[in-house]
Design a protein around this motif. Structure first.
Motif, PDB file in Angstrom:
ATOM      1  N   UNK A 126     108.362 -81.867 -32.793  1.00 43.40           N
ATOM      2  CA  UNK A 126     107.231 -80.965 -32.581  1.00 43.40           C
ATOM      3  C   UNK A 126     106.201 -81.678 -31.707  1.00 43.40           C
ATOM      4  N   UNK A 127     105.717 -80.965 -30.701  1.00 42.77           N
ATOM      5  CA  UNK A 127     104.578 -81.461 -29.920  1.00 42.77           C
ATOM      6  C   UNK A 127     103.341 -80.689 -30.343  1.00 42.77           C
ATOM      7  N   UNK A 128     102.225 -81.380 -30.514  1.00 42.69           N
ATOM      8  CA  UNK A 128     100.947 -80.740 -30.833  1.00 42.69           C
ATOM      9  C   UNK A 128      99.879 -81.264 -29.883  1.00 42.69           C
ATOM     10  N   UNK A 129      98.911 -80.402 -29.598  1.00 43.73           N
ATOM     11  CA  UNK A 129      97.804 -80.761 -28.716  1.00 43.73           C
ATOM     12  C   UNK A 129      96.556 -81.019 -29.544  1.00 43.73           C
TER      13      UNK A 129
ATOM     14  N   UNK B 227      97.946 -56.630 -31.675  1.00 42.65           N
ATOM     15  CA  UNK B 227      96.976 -55.942 -32.523  1.00 42.65           C
ATOM     16  C   UNK B 227      97.602 -55.703 -33.895  1.00 42.65           C
ATOM     17  N   UNK B 228      97.178 -56.472 -34.908  1.00 40.77           N
ATOM     18  CA  UNK B 228      96.128 -57.486 -34.901  1.00 40.77           C
ATOM     19  C   UNK B 228      96.624 -58.806 -34.307  1.00 40.77           C
ATOM     20  N   UNK B 229      95.692 -59.675 -33.890  1.00 37.42           N
ATOM     21  CA  UNK B 229      96.084 -60.970 -33.340  1.00 37.42           C
ATOM     22  C   UNK B 229      96.869 -61.817 -34.338  1.00 37.42           C
ATOM     23  N   UNK B 230      97.766 -62.638 -33.796  1.00 34.98           N
ATOM     24  CA  UNK B 230      98.537 -63.558 -34.634  1.00 34.98           C
ATOM     25  C   UNK B 230      97.801 -64.877 -34.863  1.00 34.98           C
ATOM     26  N   UNK B 231      96.912 -65.224 -33.923  1.00 33.92           N
ATOM     27  CA  UNK B 231      96.115 -66.452 -34.035  1.00 33.92           C
ATOM     28  C   UNK B 231      94.663 -66.099 -33.742  1.00 33.92           C
ATOM     29  N   UNK B 232      93.825 -67.094 -33.456  1.00 36.21           N
ATOM     30  CA  UNK B 232      92.427 -66.795 -33.118  1.00 36.21           C
ATOM     31  C   UNK B 232      92.242 -66.542 -31.626  1.00 36.21           C
ATOM     32  N   UNK B 233      93.357 -66.316 -30.918  1.00 34.57           N
ATOM     33  CA  UNK B 233      93.320 -66.003 -29.497  1.00 34.57           C
ATOM     34  C   UNK B 233      94.216 -64.795 -29.237  1.00 34.57           C
ATOM     35  N   UNK B 234      93.808 -63.950 -28.312  1.00 35.44           N
ATOM     36  CA  UNK B 234      94.591 -62.762 -28.007  1.00 35.44           C
ATOM     37  C   UNK B 234      94.209 -62.259 -26.617  1.00 35.44           C
TER      38      UNK B 234
ATOM     39  N   UNK C 208      99.618 -75.216 -30.027  1.00 40.08           N
ATOM     40  CA  UNK C 208      98.690 -74.471 -30.884  1.00 40.08           C
ATOM     41  C   UNK C 208      99.297 -74.226 -32.274  1.00 40.08           C
ATOM     42  N   UNK C 209     100.174 -75.096 -32.687  1.00 43.99           N
ATOM     43  CA  UNK C 209     100.824 -74.935 -33.999  1.00 43.99           C
ATOM     44  C   UNK C 209      99.797 -74.909 -35.126  1.00 43.99           C
ATOM     45  N   UNK C 210      98.692 -75.605 -34.930  1.00 42.55           N
ATOM     46  CA  UNK C 210      97.679 -75.747 -35.977  1.00 42.55           C
ATOM     47  C   UNK C 210      97.213 -74.404 -36.521  1.00 42.55           C
ATOM     48  N   UNK C 211      97.134 -73.364 -35.677  1.00 36.90           N
ATOM     49  CA  UNK C 211      96.596 -72.089 -36.134  1.00 36.90           C
ATOM     50  C   UNK C 211      97.671 -71.084 -36.537  1.00 36.90           C
TER      51      UNK C 211
END
Length: 398
Positions: free
Chosen positions: A233-236, A322-329, A211-214
């Motif tokens: 680096x591995x990316x999905x 809180x707050x989230x670091x990415x778009x998932x939490x 999830x490096x992209x975000x």
């Protein structure tokens, strides 16, 4: 959670949690998918709720945007697959990148290659990292590697923990962000310090960057600068970019060449992979530019969830981080997963609003957790919408 059986999609973006605890019945999964498809309001539409016809239609409709459809199809990694590799290397600023059918294979190969180059088959990583939790012990069983844990705290190891660790290791693997801890990221200085500590110990650094992209919003740095810290680096392509599957390993050209040989040995050199490569290119074209917007709105949603639970006088709740670091939490509540799942499902079925996907009993007794993802559909939610949905959800709790 100790077993290694995949279970229902947890975050609504194609990834799965593993383990037998809290295994749902098939009819519950079918209800959840039906509710997602019928929902008028949802934070993120899971891929399991998209039909084959819809996926194929979207792929064929967009393919001409990312490649010349009059060219020959790919064969053993050339053509559009090679185009994808070049684009990933350009985005990450590395010399080369290699396409893999799965991230598990990509990281197996990366860590095996580094073990051969360093002469040390010990990998330092977190005990809740993907290879330790979700790969059935493959690092040791398949690749003959040994793992050690500089920390078991729900965060990245510190520079001091890496420097003071009692035994040598050849590779330090860092997961960015750390999913099991709540999609958390270190601060930029903390990350650079821990990388420097590994270098001081003559270890190489590999990023599990599924999830490096975000991560760019939190770090305030471009992808190239983040990736430059690591040796590989591995990316999905499916966890955040909404592709069908697939991954890439990026790094020096010599590592890429060696990785291609190991990919063949591991059975990953497939005859044709153009559907997966096309969906990945479409994700890079359309989803990647929107990820900062998703991250920003996830912070709005998280704040509204926190306020909504407080207003509803839930006895205890937690949004993390809180707050989230990415778009998932993560979101935690003091009810059983069964109670929370039924409330989420009935809310979706009765109101057309699906606030939560699935809850799990993965914490201390009496607490359950869910992962919240905010992407395209979630951008339509205002803070007031979230608070109203929380009130409806809590109304269905005992």
């Amino acid at each position: 959670m100790t077993a290694h059986e995949p279970r229902d999609d947890r975050e609504g973006t194609g990834d799965v949690r593993e383990g037998a605890a809290g295994q749902e019945q098939p009819d519950e999964g079918a209800r959840r998918i039906a509710a997602a498809r019928d929902a008028e309001r949802i934070l993120a539409l899971p891929p399991t709720a998209v039909t084959l016809a819809e996926r194929l239609t979207a792929l064929t409709a967009g393919a001409a945007e990312v490649t010349d459809l009059g060219r020959p199809s790919d064969m053993y990694g050339d053509g559009v697959v090679a185009d994808l590799e070049e684009e990933v290397a350009r985005l990450l600023g590395t010399e080369a990148a290699v396409f893999f059918p799965t991230g598990t294979m990509a990281q197996q190969v990366a860590l095996r290659c580094w073990a051969g180059r360093t002469g040390n088959a010990t990998v330092a990583l977190h005990p809740r990292s993907h290879p330790e939790v979700h790969e059935a012990g493959a690092l040791s069983v398949v690749s003959g590697l040994r793992t050690v844990h500089p920390t078991d705290e729900p965060r990245q190891p510190t520079a001091a923990e890496v420097l003071d660790f009692e035994e040598p290791f050849g590779t330090l693997m860092l997961e960015l962000p750390q999913r099991e801890a709540g999609f958390v990221l270190p601060e930029w200085q903390e990350l650079t310090d821990v990388v420097a500590a590994a270098r001081e110990r003559d270890a190489v650094v590999h990023f599990d960057g599924a999830r490096l992209w975000e991560c760019t919003t939190h770090f305030g740095r471009p992808l190239t600068e983040i990736a430059a810290l690591a040796d590989s680096v591995y990316v999905s392509f499916y966890k955040s970019l909404e592709g069908m599957a697939g991954a890439a390993l990026a790094g020096p050209r010599s590592l890429a060449d060696e990785a291609r040989a190991w990919r063949h040995r591991y059975g990953g050199l497939m005859f044709q992979q153009f559907p997966t490569a096309l969906s990945a290119l479409l994700g890079l074209e359309h989803v990647l530019p929107r990820l900062p917007e998703y991250v920003a709105h996830a912070r709005v949603v998280a704040g509204a969830l926190r306020d909504g639970f407080a207003s509803a006088r839930v006895p205890w709740s937690r949004v993390h981080p809180d707050p989230p670091h990415t778009h998932q939490f993560q979101c935690w509540l003091p009810y059983t997963a069964e109670v929370l799942n039924e409330a989420a499902l009935t809310q979706a079925e009765e109101t057309g609003t699906q606030l939560f996907w699935r809850w799990y009993p993965d914490g201390p007794p009496g607490l359950s957790v869910t992962e919240v993802t905010v992407n395209g559909p979630g951008l339509a939610w205002t803070a007031d919408d979230v608070r109203a949905a929380v009130a409806e959800f809590v109304r269905r709790l005992p």
